[in-house]
Structure formats: C-alpha cells, structure tokens
Design a protein around this motif. Structure first.
Motif, PDB file in Angstrom:
ATOM      1  N   THR A  77       0.736  -1.166  -0.081  1.00 50.22           N
ATOM      2  CA  THR A  77      -0.110  -0.040   0.011  1.00 50.22           C
ATOM      3  C   THR A  77       0.790   1.169  -0.002  1.00 50.22           C
ATOM      4  O   THR A  77       0.619   2.108  -0.803  1.00 50.22           O
ATOM      5  N   GLY A  78       1.991   1.093   0.754  1.00 48.04           N
ATOM      6  CA  GLY A  78       2.822   2.343   0.891  1.00 48.04           C
ATOM      7  C   GLY A  78       3.499   2.662  -0.440  1.00 48.04           C
ATOM      8  O   GLY A  78       3.793   3.760  -0.965  1.00 48.04           O
ATOM      9  N   MET A  79       3.745   1.332  -1.381  1.00 50.13           N
ATOM     10  CA  MET A  79       4.665   1.859  -2.458  1.00 50.13           C
ATOM     11  C   MET A  79       3.582   2.104  -3.558  1.00 50.13           C
ATOM     12  O   MET A  79       4.056   3.074  -4.321  1.00 50.13           O
ATOM     13  N   LEU A  80       2.254   1.779  -3.546  1.00 49.58           N
ATOM     14  CA  LEU A  80       1.328   2.524  -4.318  1.00 49.58           C
ATOM     15  C   LEU A  80       1.282   3.862  -4.058  1.00 49.58           C
ATOM     16  O   LEU A  80       1.114   4.710  -4.749  1.00 49.58           O
ATOM     17  N   MET A  81       1.285   4.091  -2.753  1.00 50.98           N
ATOM     18  CA  MET A  81       0.858   5.677  -2.419  1.00 50.98           C
ATOM     19  C   MET A  81       2.215   6.582  -2.751  1.00 50.98           C
ATOM     20  O   MET A  81       2.057   7.588  -3.275  1.00 50.98           O
ATOM     21  N   GLY A  82       3.214   5.827  -2.458  1.00 43.29           N
ATOM     22  CA  GLY A  82       4.648   6.607  -2.858  1.00 43.29           C
ATOM     23  C   GLY A  82       4.519   6.879  -4.495  1.00 43.29           C
ATOM     24  O   GLY A  82       4.945   7.829  -4.904  1.00 43.29           O
ATOM     25  N   GLU A 103      -9.223   5.410  -6.668  1.00 38.47           N
ATOM     26  CA  GLU A 103      -8.824   4.248  -7.359  1.00 38.47           C
ATOM     27  C   GLU A 103      -7.677   3.570  -6.645  1.00 38.47           C
ATOM     28  O   GLU A 103      -7.990   2.439  -6.484  1.00 38.47           O
ATOM     29  N   VAL A 104      -6.842   4.422  -5.705  1.00 39.88           N
ATOM     30  CA  VAL A 104      -6.034   3.605  -4.833  1.00 39.88           C
ATOM     31  C   VAL A 104      -6.655   2.987  -3.663  1.00 39.88           C
ATOM     32  O   VAL A 104      -6.465   1.995  -3.358  1.00 39.88           O
ATOM     33  N   LYS A 105      -7.782   3.604  -3.270  1.00 39.97           N
ATOM     34  CA  LYS A 105      -8.272   3.144  -2.083  1.00 39.97           C
ATOM     35  C   LYS A 105      -9.242   1.874  -2.614  1.00 39.97           C
ATOM     36  O   LYS A 105      -9.246   0.953  -1.999  1.00 39.97           O
ATOM     37  N   GLN A 106      -9.882   1.824  -3.704  1.00 45.38           N
ATOM     38  CA  GLN A 106     -10.450   0.680  -4.411  1.00 45.38           C
ATOM     39  C   GLN A 106      -9.301  -0.379  -4.431  1.00 45.38           C
ATOM     40  O   GLN A 106      -9.573  -1.592  -4.051  1.00 45.38           O
ATOM     41  N   ILE A 107      -8.307  -0.315  -4.887  1.00 46.60           N
ATOM     42  CA  ILE A 107      -7.131  -1.501  -5.004  1.00 46.60           C
ATOM     43  C   ILE A 107      -6.776  -1.755  -3.336  1.00 46.60           C
ATOM     44  O   ILE A 107      -6.497  -2.905  -3.170  1.00 46.60           O
ATOM     45  N   VAL A 108      -6.453  -0.872  -2.564  1.00 46.92           N
ATOM     46  CA  VAL A 108      -6.206  -1.401  -1.171  1.00 46.92           C
ATOM     47  C   VAL A 108      -7.278  -2.093  -0.517  1.00 46.92           C
ATOM     48  O   VAL A 108      -6.750  -3.116   0.148  1.00 46.92           O
ATOM     49  N   LYS A 109      -8.349  -1.673  -0.762  1.00 45.77           N
ATOM     50  CA  LYS A 109      -9.703  -2.334  -0.093  1.00 45.77           C
ATOM     51  C   LYS A 109      -9.582  -3.648  -0.576  1.00 45.77           C
ATOM     52  O   LYS A 109     -10.077  -4.511   0.078  1.00 45.77           O
ATOM     53  N   GLY A 110      -9.651  -3.758  -1.904  1.00 49.08           N
ATOM     54  CA  GLY A 110      -9.668  -4.794  -2.565  1.00 49.08           C
ATOM     55  C   GLY A 110      -8.617  -6.009  -2.049  1.00 49.08           C
ATOM     56  O   GLY A 110      -9.070  -7.156  -1.612  1.00 49.08           O
ATOM     57  N   GLU A 111      -7.339  -5.592  -1.966  1.00 50.07           N
ATOM     58  CA  GLU A 111      -6.515  -6.420  -1.577  1.00 50.07           C
ATOM     59  C   GLU A 111      -6.244  -6.927   0.050  1.00 50.07           C
ATOM     60  O   GLU A 111      -6.387  -8.068   0.445  1.00 50.07           O
ATOM     61  N   ALA A 112      -6.854  -5.909   0.732  1.00 52.37           N
ATOM     62  CA  ALA A 112      -7.058  -6.246   2.237  1.00 52.37           C
ATOM     63  C   ALA A 112      -8.266  -7.066   2.340  1.00 52.37           C
ATOM     64  O   ALA A 112      -7.874  -7.953   3.275  1.00 52.37           O
ATOM     65  N   CYS A 113      -9.128  -7.075   1.583  1.00 51.33           N
ATOM     66  CA  CYS A 113     -10.330  -8.175   1.834  1.00 51.33           C
ATOM     67  C   CYS A 113      -9.812  -9.523   1.274  1.00 51.33           C
ATOM     68  O   CYS A 113     -10.132 -10.339   1.889  1.00 51.33           O
ATOM     69  N   ASP A 114      -9.189  -9.462  -0.120  1.00 47.32           N
ATOM     70  CA  ASP A 114      -8.851 -10.801  -0.571  1.00 47.32           C
ATOM     71  C   ASP A 114      -7.586 -11.449   0.205  1.00 47.32           C
ATOM     72  O   ASP A 114      -7.697 -12.549   0.490  1.00 47.32           O
TER      73      ASP A 114
END
Length: 175
Positions: A77-82, A103-114
């Motif tokens: 997540t940090g790398m994506l935000m960076g 878009e970033v939040k959607q990616i992070v939440k998807g990964e957090a759930c999966d």
C-alpha cells in the motif's frame, strides 16, 4: 480499469518508481528489493527477492502468518501511495485528485479483503494510516530532493541494483 494510475511517459514512470523505492525503504523493506528498471514493462519495473512474496510458513502460527501478511499489505500500500504521490506532488505540483484517491482506495480495500480478510473499517484504517504517513513524507523537503535526484539517476542509468537504490536513498536516514 485504473486509467488515472497509468504512466504518461518515461519521466512520470521514473518518478513513480522513485516514490515506490522511497516507500519501500521507509517501510524497512529495502532488503526485499533486487532492482528497478525503467525499461521494463509497467508491472515488472521492480524485481523483488523471494521473501517479498510471503506465502506462509508451516512453522508460523496462524496469527503470526496473518500479521506478516498485513505487514506485507501495508508495505505494498505504501509503495502504491509513494508512486502516485511522488508523481502528483513533484511532477504536477498538486494534491492527489479525488479520482486517483478513489482508485488507490479501491485497490487497497480489494487487496485487504482478498489477501488478509480485513473488514471494510480495518481496510479503511490501513488506507488512512498509510495515506497520512506518506502524505507527510512526500511533502518533506528532504524527500522531495532525494526523489528528484533518484528519478534523474534512474532516467540516466535505466536500471538500478539494490545497492545503487540504497546509495541513492541514503539521505533518507536523516529523517
């Protein structure tokens, strides 16, 4: 699908990779990096050691394995935000747009759930915690200077090994 996150050109990509490298180092993940390549396709620009791809360990308790997976998720997540912050803040001189943040939040939440089976509020907390940290980081003058130098070095050398990345980012130790 994630049109706002695509690289516009080589300079944009070099700043994105600089942001990712800075985030990885600041998350104590520098030992997992093998190299960065500006010439590699967008999803393959960073090479990692096998340890980066933690798949569990039968000797770990379920709780320890889960904690490791959440730590890994936070690092990614940090790398994506960076990546997006370095590009937006340094190249475009502007805050992240609502579209990019979504878009970033959607990616992070998807990964957090999966990947970690986090609940929505836990995923939101992970996102917010990382956003707040990296927002402050990429607004710090030392980080801005290091990121600009790093992107320039990457543009001229094309590929940086782990040691070259760490050498370029050694000034971050002053933070």
């Amino acid at each position: 699908m994630y049109q706002k996150l695509k690289y516009r050109d080589e300079r944009d990509k070099s700043y994105g990779l600089a942001g990712m490298a800075i985030a990885l180092v600041m998350a104590d993940g520098e030992d997992m990096l093998l190299q960065l390549s500006l010439d590699a396709p967008a999803g393959e620009s960073i090479s990692f050691t096998p340890e980066f791809f933690f798949q569990g360990n039968p000797r770990y308790s379920a709780k320890l394995a889960w904690n490791q997976m959440v730590k890994q998720l936070s690092m990614v997540t940090g790398m994506l935000m960076g990546n997006v912050m370095c590009r937006s803040y340094l190249l475009d001189s502007q805050r992240l747009s609502d579209e990019v943040l979504d878009e970033v939040k959607q990616i992070v939440k998807g990964e957090a759930c999966d990947a970690c089976s986090l609940e929505d509020d836990e995923a939101e907390n992970l996102f917010r915690r990382n956003f707040n940290y990296f927002d402050r980081l990429f607004n710090h003058q030392l980080v801005v200077s290091v990121a600009r130098d790093f992107a320039s070095a990457l543009q001229s050398r094309r590929t940086l090994s782990n040691l070259e990345v760490l050498d370029q980012l050694r000034e971050l130790a002053r933070l």
